[in-house]
Enzyme design. Structure first.
Site, PDB file in Angstrom:
ATOM      1  N   CYS A 150     -19.477   2.100   8.252  1.00  0.00           N
ATOM      2  CA  CYS A 150     -18.860   1.649   9.274  1.00  0.00           C
ATOM      3  C   CYS A 150     -17.670   2.576   9.607  1.00  0.00           C
ATOM      4  O   CYS A 150     -16.656   2.291   8.867  1.00  0.00           O
ATOM      5  CB  CYS A 150     -18.515   0.272   8.860  1.00  0.00           C
ATOM      6  SG  CYS A 150     -17.359  -0.575  10.143  1.00  0.00           S
TER       7      CYS A 150
ATOM      8  N   CYS B 243     -19.808  -5.869   3.484  1.00  0.00           N
ATOM      9  CA  CYS B 243     -19.051  -4.486   3.792  1.00  0.00           C
ATOM     10  C   CYS B 243     -17.716  -4.694   3.280  1.00  0.00           C
ATOM     11  O   CYS B 243     -17.202  -5.874   3.162  1.00  0.00           O
ATOM     12  CB  CYS B 243     -18.973  -4.641   5.320  1.00  0.00           C
ATOM     13  SG  CYS B 243     -18.064  -3.130   6.099  1.00  0.00           S
TER      14      CYS B 243
ATOM     15  N   ARG C  61     -18.348  -2.053  17.875  1.00  0.00           N
ATOM     16  CA  ARG C  61     -17.505  -3.375  17.581  1.00  0.00           C
ATOM     17  C   ARG C  61     -16.740  -3.191  18.039  1.00  0.00           C
ATOM     18  O   ARG C  61     -15.459  -2.555  18.031  1.00  0.00           O
ATOM     19  CB  ARG C  61     -17.519  -3.629  15.981  1.00  0.00           C
ATOM     20  CG  ARG C  61     -16.844  -5.036  15.922  1.00  0.00           C
ATOM     21  CD  ARG C  61     -16.604  -5.385  14.361  1.00  0.00           C
ATOM     22  NE  ARG C  61     -17.687  -5.547  13.493  1.00  0.00           N
ATOM     23  CZ  ARG C  61     -17.984  -4.630  12.547  1.00  0.00           C
ATOM     24  NH1 ARG C  61     -17.087  -3.765  12.086  1.00  0.00           N
ATOM     25  NH2 ARG C  61     -19.188  -4.728  11.811  1.00  0.00           N
TER      26      ARG C  61
ATOM     27  N   CYS D 208     -17.088  -8.930   5.507  1.00  0.00           N
ATOM     28  CA  CYS D 208     -16.405  -7.895   5.248  1.00  0.00           C
ATOM     29  C   CYS D 208     -15.069  -8.331   4.374  1.00  0.00           C
ATOM     30  O   CYS D 208     -14.494  -9.107   4.730  1.00  0.00           O
ATOM     31  CB  CYS D 208     -15.930  -7.174   6.494  1.00  0.00           C
ATOM     32  SG  CYS D 208     -17.196  -6.691   7.739  1.00  0.00           S
TER      33      CYS D 208
ATOM     34  N   CYS E 241       0.321   4.913   6.743  1.00  0.00           N
ATOM     35  CA  CYS E 241      -0.452   4.906   8.114  1.00  0.00           C
ATOM     36  C   CYS E 241       0.420   4.030   9.087  1.00  0.00           C
ATOM     37  O   CYS E 241       0.966   3.141   8.849  1.00  0.00           O
ATOM     38  CB  CYS E 241      -1.770   4.173   8.034  1.00  0.00           C
ATOM     39  SG  CYS E 241      -2.702   4.737   6.720  1.00  0.00           S
TER      40      CYS E 241
ATOM     41  N   CYS F 215       0.785  -1.242   0.040  1.00  0.00           N
ATOM     42  CA  CYS F 215       0.005   0.052  -0.055  1.00  0.00           C
ATOM     43  C   CYS F 215       0.966   1.176   0.194  1.00  0.00           C
ATOM     44  O   CYS F 215       1.917   1.319   0.782  1.00  0.00           O
ATOM     45  CB  CYS F 215      -0.834  -0.048   1.127  1.00  0.00           C
ATOM     46  SG  CYS F 215      -2.099   1.343   1.218  1.00  0.00           S
TER      47      CYS F 215
ATOM     48  N   CYS G  32       0.201   0.227  10.283  1.00  0.00           N
ATOM     49  CA  CYS G  32      -0.480  -0.598   9.248  1.00  0.00           C
ATOM     50  C   CYS G  32       0.747  -1.411   8.863  1.00  0.00           C
ATOM     51  O   CYS G  32       1.834  -1.320   8.339  1.00  0.00           O
ATOM     52  CB  CYS G  32      -0.915   0.037   8.129  1.00  0.00           C
ATOM     53  SG  CYS G  32      -1.669  -1.263   6.892  1.00  0.00           S
TER      54      CYS G  32
END
Length: 315
Positions: A183, A123, A255, A92, A52, A48, A55
């Protein structure tokens, strides 16, 4: 509009008073003995371009995560069938990357249709979306789009610099404009202060419509990332954030997400009492480990929690 000071006043209630208030709100809107279960699958992993700091999939850091191209639809559906058989009501799908290209979006849309045919909620989390991409996902039948804001607007730039807090809000609005449920949650334990945790929830509560689903993650420290040595979150503060989320957003599902494997049964039970009523179910969350289904089943049995079933008419 909820202000920081209003939220802080609630957060600062004596611990037992705060939990009583949160649990009372929870019982007004939900069956306190029912829990929603979701399964999360990484359908494209690693490489990616975003940085972040938490991550494992960022190309900016040296981690043990191996790059994996997009799974084909048949592979995804096989995982979805297993998730349904195990008792999950929502499936998801997460793909790494800043934003999906046209080919990837077409593949995801096909998977959404097939998962819906299994009788499950759907999702996806695919990064930034423009309005047309959101509309395409809606046409495929998508129920939820996950796009966490991660932390407060004030602390955000300390965690990510390749996209802005406003970029996140734009995607959330594009998804909402396409009439897809959202979400949206965040992560605790990245070095943020208590006020950042509260402000994150205030930002969510002040969206035009509160998120239907709010994942609260406890940082999973990944070797090789800048946050591999971040300080631990105080367990009581974690519970208080769950309680505050329940009070500020009484009709949202809250959640317990990443980091649950490191939580004791007692801590999870406190979170459920404080208003959490959803978990990720299955032994993997994208690239990190999660509780084994057997251990979750044992916990649910101890707490007399029944897994919620998805009913199409309510979608």
């Amino acid at each position: 509009m909820i202000t920081f000071h209003q939220a802080k006043e609630i957060f600062d209630l004596p611990f037992m008073d705060l939990l009583f208030k949160a649990h009372s709100v929870h019982r007004e809107h939900f069956d306190p003995n029912t829990i929603q279960t979701s399964t999360l699958l990484s359908i494209k992993t690693g490489a990616c371009s975003e940085n972040c700091s938490y991550c494992a999939q960022s190309s900016h850091y040296q981690t043990d995560t191996k790059k994996q191209k997009m799974l084909d639809c048949a592979q995804i559906i096989e995982y979805a069938k297993r998730a349904k058989e195990a008792g999950s009501s929502r499936f998801c799908m997460g793909a790494s990357g800043r934003s999906p290209n046209d080919e990837e979006l077409d593949e995801v849309c096909e998977a959404i249709k097939e998962v819906k045919n299994l009788g499950m909620e759907t999702c996806v989390t695919l990064g930034l979306l423009d309005k047309q991409q959101a509309k395409k996902l809606k046409s495929a039948g998508l129920d939820f789009y996950n796009h966490n804001i991660d932390t407060s607007q004030e602390f955000y730039s300390q965690i990510i610099s390749t996209r802005t807090f406003e970029d996140r809000l734009d995607t959330i609005q594009n998804v909402r404009d396409a009439d897809i449920k959202i979400c949206v949650g965040g992560i605790l334990g990245m070095g943020e202060r208590t006020q950042d945790r509260i402000n994150m929830l205030v930002s969510l509560a002040n969206l035009s419509t509160s998120p239907e689903s709010i994942p609260i993650n406890q940082l999973v420290k990944i070797p090789g990332t800048p946050l591999s040595d971040a300080p631990e979150v105080d367990k009581f503060e974690f519970v208080k954030i769950i309680a505050l989320a329940r009070i500020l957003m009484p009709t949202s599902y809250i959640r317990l997400s990443a980091g649950r494997k490191q939580m004791s049964e007692e801590l999870q039970a406190l979170c459920f009492f404080a208003g959490a009523n959803s978990v990720f179910y299955g032994d993997r969350l994208l690239t990190t480990n999660n509780n084994k289904p057997d251990s979750d089943e044992m916990l649910f049995e101890k707490l007399n929690l029944t897994k919620e079933k998805f009913i199409e008419a309510q979608a």
